[in-house]
Design an enzyme around this catalytic site. Structure first.
Site, PDB file in Angstrom:
ATOM      1  N   HIS A 148      37.892  34.829  49.432  1.00  0.00           N
ATOM      2  CA  HIS A 148      37.114  33.906  50.263  1.00  0.00           C
ATOM      3  C   HIS A 148      35.820  33.409  49.638  1.00  0.00           C
ATOM      4  CE1 HIS A 148      34.903  37.648  52.154  1.00  0.00           C
ATOM      5  NE2 HIS A 148      35.060  37.741  50.851  1.00  0.00           N
ATOM      6  N   HIS A 149      35.467  33.845  48.421  1.00  0.00           N
ATOM      7  CA  HIS A 149      34.192  33.429  47.827  1.00  0.00           C
ATOM      8  C   HIS A 149      34.306  32.187  46.944  1.00  0.00           C
ATOM      9  CE1 HIS A 149      32.130  36.899  49.357  1.00  0.00           C
ATOM     10  NE2 HIS A 149      32.850  37.758  48.649  1.00  0.00           N
ATOM     11  N   ALA A 150      35.505  31.866  46.468  1.00  0.00           N
ATOM     12  CA  ALA A 150      35.653  30.768  45.502  1.00  0.00           C
ATOM     13  C   ALA A 150      35.172  29.448  46.102  1.00  0.00           C
ATOM     14  CB  ALA A 150      37.116  30.649  45.066  1.00  0.00           C
TER      15      ALA A 150
END
Length: 502
Positions: A170-172
């Site tokens: 979920h960080h990209a």
């Protein structure tokens, strides 16, 4: 006759441990009745667990192999309706969100040529947390392909719950890597869901803020993001204040629940159920994406919460009971023996099966020896709880005030459905699976890992047709009409109801 050199068999090898007085779970052998429970599809890209970030890197894709071994060891594959080995996502699919230059870089860079691409590596943030490793691009395509296949299955209405434990990164961001994440499969899956679902609710129970997903939909009122995470200002990624709540048309459609170290089961479940029930009531999602990062468990290598596997699974069960089309993905989790136990337990929760506390026997028994091969080892009480009932009450009241601004769920005007895979793959050689997508049967990108569970003796699905000529003719005509007609998947289902879970 067995030769003396072959006297040692696989079953007597040291891969299997003598558990002594500790029991062993027996696998489930009874297959689920196709109509007795919500339809569950399970996606496991073959080989995804064989990738390696680096010797000292905390992210270990091997946790996916452990999870799958426990799922099969418990016999949960007999309770899952469909198990798929999804095809990898194409470059065009990845570029539905990510920048072309970034995806092109990921597809070209390797450990062998990275020394000559130092400037681009720094520009795309592929340093330290996000190293260049062998077959990195293939790994990204695998986990993204699983989430996209699950989203397509939900859009078609042919499954109720789709599980992809390899996803949830979920960080990209659109044009750079971040926090061990290169491609944001969650954003890609939500974009696919938005083609047929007016409103998508994203829930994140990773200990780290779901900043990549929040940023992608920060100005959208069709996606509401709710993240439960640790926030101190300097804990990665440093975002997720309670006051961050969207902008433009997405104002108040972004909710953050910042927590402190050591939160326990009771406090976490209380605020989770309160916030999610209020959010579902106000937003009325037509589909939900649930990110189940297991670094929020106690004793995680990078975490600082006190959650048990049972409490983490109760969050999943609470969301499941809303009976809304649900995509479940993995995420963080860096003590891999606990991650695999957690996601195995949550697989059982999603299929509605009860499994014993004793772990089944697998070739990975050595990972679980220290806990005597238990599914629910003691993980709580290791960190002092710095959260107070008063602080959680203030967060709850703040979120309820934000939800009041919604004034009813947003509607979506009728419009042409965005281009589908047919347009994305027009320049590529098509396989039979990809051609299936043109006919809207939700099979594109999916290859069965095993055949369907046997149906009951009275009805054998679509193939149970009388052998008279008239029956065959009628069936063929109907089939031709359906294939030639306009797709209506996801449009004809009855409106979802949202009873408060018990």
């Amino acid at each position: 006759m067995v030769r003396s050199s072959q006297a040692t068999t696989f079953s007597s090898s040291p891969y299997f441990f003598d558990r002594g007085v500790n029991g062993t779970a027996q696998p489930i052998t009874e297959r689920v009745n196709p109509h007795s429970r919500p339809i569950v599809s399970y996606y496991f890209p073959k080989g995804v667990g064989g990738h390696h970030y680096g010797e000292r890197h905390p992210m270990k894709p091997h946790r996916l192999t452990l999870t799958n071994a426990l799922v099969l060891g418990y016999g949960l594959d007999k309770q899952i309706h469909h198990m798929y080995d999804p095809r990898p996502a194409t470059q065009a699919e990845l570029e539905m969100y990510h920048d072309h230059d970034y995806i092109d870089f990921l597809s070209r860079v390797t450990p062998q040529n990275q020394s000559g691409a130092r400037q681009m590596i720094e520009a795309f943030n592929c340093v330290e947390d996000c190293p260049i490793f062998a077959d990195m691009y293939d790994f990204c395509r695998m986990y993204a392909g699983g989430s996209l296949a699950g989203a397509r299955k939900l859009c078609s209405g042919t499954t109720d719950i789709a599980i992809n434990w390899s996803g949830g990164l979920h960080h990209a961001k659109r044009g750079e890597a971040s926090g061990f994440c290169y491609v944001n499969d969650i954003v890609l899956a939500i974009l696919e869901l938005l083609r047929y679902h007016p409103r998508v609710l994203y829930i994140d129970i990773d200990i780290h803020h779901g900043d990549g997903v929040e940023l992608a939909f920060y100005q959208s009122n069709r996606v509401m993001t709710v993240s439960f995470h640790k926030y101190t200002g300097d804990f990665f990624p440093g975002t997720g204040k309670v006051d961050d709540n969207g902008s433009g048309s997405g104002k108040h459609f972004c909710l953050n629940v910042p927590l402190q170290d050591g939160i326990d089961d009771e406090m976490y479940l209380t605020i989770f159920k309160t916030v999610i029930e209020d959010t579902v009531t106000a937003f009325r999602p037509t589909s939900i994406v649930l990110q189940c990062g297991a670094d929020s468990l106690g004793c995680d290598r990078l975490g600082a919460f006190n959650l048990s596997i049972a409490a983490h699974g109760e969050c999943v069960n609470f969301v499941r009971k809303f009976n809304v089309p649900l995509l479940v993905v993995g995420g963080g989790g860096y003590t891999i023996k606990n991650v695999s136990r957690c996601w195995t337990y949550e697989t059982a929760v999603l299929v509605g099966a009860s499994i014993p506390d004793e772990l089944p026997m697998t070739v990975y028994d050595s990972f679980f020896e220290d806990s005597h091969w238990k599914l629910h080892p003691p993980l709580t009480g290791k960190v002092d709880n710095q959260n107070s009932p008063a602080s959680l009450q203030r967060i709850t009241m703040s979120i309820r005030n934000k939800l009041r601004y919604l004034q009813g769920a947003p509607s979506v005007a009728m419009q042409e459905i965005p281009p589908n895979l047919q347009g994305l793959l027009v320049d590529e050689e098509r396989t039979s699976e990809e051609k299936d997508e043109e006919h809207g049967n939700a099979q594109a990108g999916e290859r069965r890992a095993e055949s369907n569970p046997a149906r009951n003796e009275f009805f054998d699905g679509e193939n149970d047709v009388d052998n008279d000529a008239s029956g065959r003719n009628r069936g063929s005509a109907a089939a031709r009409k359906t294939r030639g007609g306009r797709r209506t998947r996801g449009r004809t289902r009855a409106k979802s109801s949202y009873p408060a879970p018990r």
